[in-house]
Design a protein around this motif. Structure first.
Motif, PDB file in Angstrom:
ATOM      1  N   PRO A  98       0.804  -1.238   0.000  1.00 60.44           N
ATOM      2  CA  PRO A  98       0.000   0.000   0.000  1.00 60.44           C
ATOM      3  C   PRO A  98       0.825   1.269   0.000  1.00 60.44           C
ATOM      4  O   PRO A  98       0.401   2.291  -0.559  1.00 60.44           O
ATOM      5  CB  PRO A  98      -0.829  -0.138   1.280  1.00 60.44           C
ATOM      6  CG  PRO A  98      -1.014  -1.612   1.438  1.00 60.44           C
ATOM      7  CD  PRO A  98       0.308  -2.201   1.012  1.00 60.44           C
ATOM      8  N   ASN A  99       1.999   1.238   0.606  1.00 55.81           N
ATOM      9  CA  ASN A  99       2.869   2.414   0.602  1.00 55.81           C
ATOM     10  C   ASN A  99       3.358   2.723  -0.808  1.00 55.81           C
ATOM     11  O   ASN A  99       3.327   3.875  -1.257  1.00 55.81           O
ATOM     12  CB  ASN A  99       4.059   2.182   1.538  1.00 55.81           C
ATOM     13  CG  ASN A  99       4.955   3.405   1.659  1.00 55.81           C
ATOM     14  OD1 ASN A  99       4.494   4.541   1.641  1.00 55.81           O
ATOM     15  ND2 ASN A  99       6.249   3.169   1.772  1.00 55.81           N
ATOM     16  N   HIS A 119       0.496   4.083  -2.776  1.00 64.71           N
ATOM     17  CA  HIS A 119       0.171   5.444  -2.353  1.00 64.71           C
ATOM     18  C   HIS A 119       1.112   6.459  -2.994  1.00 64.71           C
ATOM     19  O   HIS A 119       0.702   7.568  -3.351  1.00 64.71           O
ATOM     20  CB  HIS A 119       0.242   5.534  -0.832  1.00 64.71           C
ATOM     21  CG  HIS A 119      -0.144   6.858  -0.268  1.00 64.71           C
ATOM     22  ND1 HIS A 119       0.769   7.859  -0.003  1.00 64.71           N
ATOM     23  CD2 HIS A 119      -1.362   7.349   0.076  1.00 64.71           C
ATOM     24  CE1 HIS A 119       0.132   8.910   0.480  1.00 64.71           C
ATOM     25  NE2 HIS A 119      -1.160   8.632   0.551  1.00 64.71           N
ATOM     26  N   ASN A 161      -0.108   7.572  -6.204  1.00 64.90           N
ATOM     27  CA  ASN A 161      -1.494   8.046  -6.126  1.00 64.90           C
ATOM     28  C   ASN A 161      -2.512   6.968  -6.497  1.00 64.90           C
ATOM     29  O   ASN A 161      -3.578   7.275  -7.050  1.00 64.90           O
ATOM     30  CB  ASN A 161      -1.688   9.288  -7.018  1.00 64.90           C
ATOM     31  CG  ASN A 161      -0.832  10.453  -6.579  1.00 64.90           C
ATOM     32  OD1 ASN A 161      -0.737  10.748  -5.389  1.00 64.90           O
ATOM     33  ND2 ASN A 161      -0.187  11.116  -7.540  1.00 64.90           N
ATOM     34  N   CYS A 162      -2.194   5.734  -6.185  1.00 61.63           N
ATOM     35  CA  CYS A 162      -3.144   4.630  -6.357  1.00 61.63           C
ATOM     36  C   CYS A 162      -3.605   4.201  -4.971  1.00 61.63           C
ATOM     37  O   CYS A 162      -2.902   3.448  -4.278  1.00 61.63           O
ATOM     38  CB  CYS A 162      -2.487   3.455  -7.085  1.00 61.63           C
ATOM     39  SG  CYS A 162      -2.178   3.734  -8.829  1.00 61.63           S
ATOM     40  N   THR A 163      -4.762   4.690  -4.554  1.00 62.23           N
ATOM     41  CA  THR A 163      -5.256   4.384  -3.212  1.00 62.23           C
ATOM     42  C   THR A 163      -6.557   3.598  -3.226  1.00 62.23           C
ATOM     43  O   THR A 163      -6.863   2.921  -2.246  1.00 62.23           O
ATOM     44  CB  THR A 163      -5.469   5.684  -2.413  1.00 62.23           C
ATOM     45  OG1 THR A 163      -6.369   6.542  -3.134  1.00 62.23           O
ATOM     46  CG2 THR A 163      -4.142   6.404  -2.204  1.00 62.23           C
ATOM     47  N   SER A 164      -7.304   3.674  -4.307  1.00 57.38           N
ATOM     48  CA  SER A 164      -8.560   2.930  -4.400  1.00 57.38           C
ATOM     49  C   SER A 164      -8.307   1.542  -4.977  1.00 57.38           C
ATOM     50  O   SER A 164      -7.290   1.297  -5.637  1.00 57.38           O
ATOM     51  CB  SER A 164      -9.556   3.677  -5.290  1.00 57.38           C
ATOM     52  OG  SER A 164      -9.100   3.680  -6.641  1.00 57.38           O
ATOM     53  N   TRP A 224      -5.774   0.183  -8.120  1.00 62.39           N
ATOM     54  CA  TRP A 224      -4.907  -0.994  -8.038  1.00 62.39           C
ATOM     55  C   TRP A 224      -5.181  -1.917  -9.227  1.00 62.39           C
ATOM     56  O   TRP A 224      -4.253  -2.434  -9.856  1.00 62.39           O
ATOM     57  CB  TRP A 224      -5.145  -1.767  -6.740  1.00 62.39           C
ATOM     58  CG  TRP A 224      -4.603  -1.119  -5.504  1.00 62.39           C
ATOM     59  CD1 TRP A 224      -4.297   0.201  -5.321  1.00 62.39           C
ATOM     60  CD2 TRP A 224      -4.317  -1.776  -4.264  1.00 62.39           C
ATOM     61  NE1 TRP A 224      -3.848   0.419  -4.042  1.00 62.39           N
ATOM     62  CE2 TRP A 224      -3.848  -0.766  -3.364  1.00 62.39           C
ATOM     63  CE3 TRP A 224      -4.423  -3.081  -3.811  1.00 62.39           C
ATOM     64  CZ2 TRP A 224      -3.478  -1.076  -2.048  1.00 62.39           C
ATOM     65  CZ3 TRP A 224      -4.057  -3.385  -2.497  1.00 62.39           C
ATOM     66  CH2 TRP A 224      -3.588  -2.383  -1.639  1.00 62.39           C
ATOM     67  N   LEU A 226      -2.491   3.237   4.852  1.00 61.56           N
ATOM     68  CA  LEU A 226      -2.360   3.599   3.445  1.00 61.56           C
ATOM     69  C   LEU A 226      -3.241   2.737   2.543  1.00 61.56           C
ATOM     70  O   LEU A 226      -3.572   3.146   1.431  1.00 61.56           O
ATOM     71  CB  LEU A 226      -0.895   3.483   3.015  1.00 61.56           C
ATOM     72  CG  LEU A 226       0.059   4.453   3.721  1.00 61.56           C
ATOM     73  CD1 LEU A 226       1.500   4.154   3.354  1.00 61.56           C
ATOM     74  CD2 LEU A 226      -0.284   5.902   3.356  1.00 61.56           C
ATOM     75  N   GLN A 266      -8.476   2.882   1.888  1.00 59.96           N
ATOM     76  CA  GLN A 266      -9.490   3.071   0.854  1.00 59.96           C
ATOM     77  C   GLN A 266      -9.660   1.805   0.014  1.00 59.96           C
ATOM     78  O   GLN A 266     -10.787   1.391  -0.284  1.00 59.96           O
ATOM     79  CB  GLN A 266      -9.137   4.246  -0.053  1.00 59.96           C
ATOM     80  CG  GLN A 266     -10.224   4.522  -1.102  1.00 59.96           C
ATOM     81  CD  GLN A 266      -9.932   5.743  -1.955  1.00 59.96           C
ATOM     82  OE1 GLN A 266      -9.090   6.560  -1.633  1.00 59.96           O
ATOM     83  NE2 GLN A 266     -10.642   5.864  -3.074  1.00 59.96           N
TER      84      GLN A 266
END
Length: 273
Positions: free
Chosen positions: A42-43, A46, A49-52, A56, A261, A264
């Protein structure tokens, strides 16, 4: 030249910085398979800027395509992490069933999980969809325990260990004594320096190399082998190195960061029918 994973989800950085370096190191086309693939968490997501969960699902096939292009075959892997360390075994299995499809039809995905007993017991079921990598480990005893479940990889984080005063070398030296190395691979991650990378290689592990270290090795010859450091033998001897609360606290902090992170993406996953 040693085998390794690229530790970033930044495709532009891979293409403009890492690939030119590797092209200089490869002495033959066959050596391309020394790059085993890409590892993310997730880091790493992040940072691009891929958080959803949707983001992914979009980036993973592109990462797989990048690995396929670099290696020239379909035997590489892209590691993606379950978005929350407190997921149950059934939830992680459901995530594996969902996420494994988001590849390029060539390079496959592997799943990074927390060292939860309930999830580890699902290893064989998860492996029907994806290889399994237990991540965020900060002591040799937990690594060996996780490998006993038949996972494909166990990832220890010596870079972070050294930052909090844990003697990572002694843990890595002890892990060299394990058997069945061809099936039980130890990955070393979170390296901060080239010296840390050299140690990871010398202790017969599969290092992940992040952007911080790639920036340091542009002018360094990594094609030579590395000697195992003998100084740790006195620290370990015939028994395991000491494990204390620092290791537990470090792994706990690691997963707290990843859970934050990955929040979402995890919430998006929970909404799936």
């Amino acid at each position: 030249m040693f085998k390794f994973f690229i530790d970033t989800a930044d495709i532009e950085y891979i293409k403009t910085t890492i690939q030119p370096l590797l092209n200089d190191l490869y002495s033959s086309p066959e050596e391309k398979n020394r790059c085993l693939g890409i590892t993310t968490n997730p880091n790493a997501m992040h940072k691009i800027n891929c958080t959803s969960l949707e983001s992914w699902e979009k980036i993973l096939p592109r990462l797989c395509e990048t690995v396929s292009d670099m290696r020239g075959d379909g035997d590489g892997l892209v590691h993606v992490q379950a978005p929350n360390s407190k997921m149950t075994g059934e939830e992680v299995l459901k995530f594996a069933k969902h996420i494994h499809k988001f590849n390029d039809g060539n390079t496959k995905l592997a799943l990074k999980i927390a060292p939860s007993t309930l999830v580890l017991k699902k290893t064989k079921e998860i492996q029907e969809y994806m290889p399994v990598n237990v991540t965020g480990l900060s002591d040799c005893s937990t690594v060996l325990s996780c490998l006993s479940y038949g996972v494909n990889f166990a990832s220890i984080i010596p870079g972070r260990m050294e930052e909090v005063g844990i003697h990572a070398d002694s843990h890595l030296f002890f892990l060299m004594k394990r058997g069945n190395k061809d099936k039980c691979h130890v990955i070393t991650g979170s390296m901060r320096t080239v010296e840390g990378l050299r140690k990871a290689i010398s202790y017969d592990t599969l290092p992940t190399i992040g952007t911080r270290v790639w920036d340091q090795i542009k002018e360094i010859d990594l094609s030579n082998g590395f000697e195992v450091g003998s100084e740790c033998e006195n620290d370990v001897g015939m028994f395991s190195t000491q494990v204390d609360n620092k290791s537990l606290e470090l792994s706990t902090q690691f997963f707290e960061q990843m859970d934050s992170l990955g929040e979402q993406a995890f919430n998006d996953f929970c909404k799936l029918s």
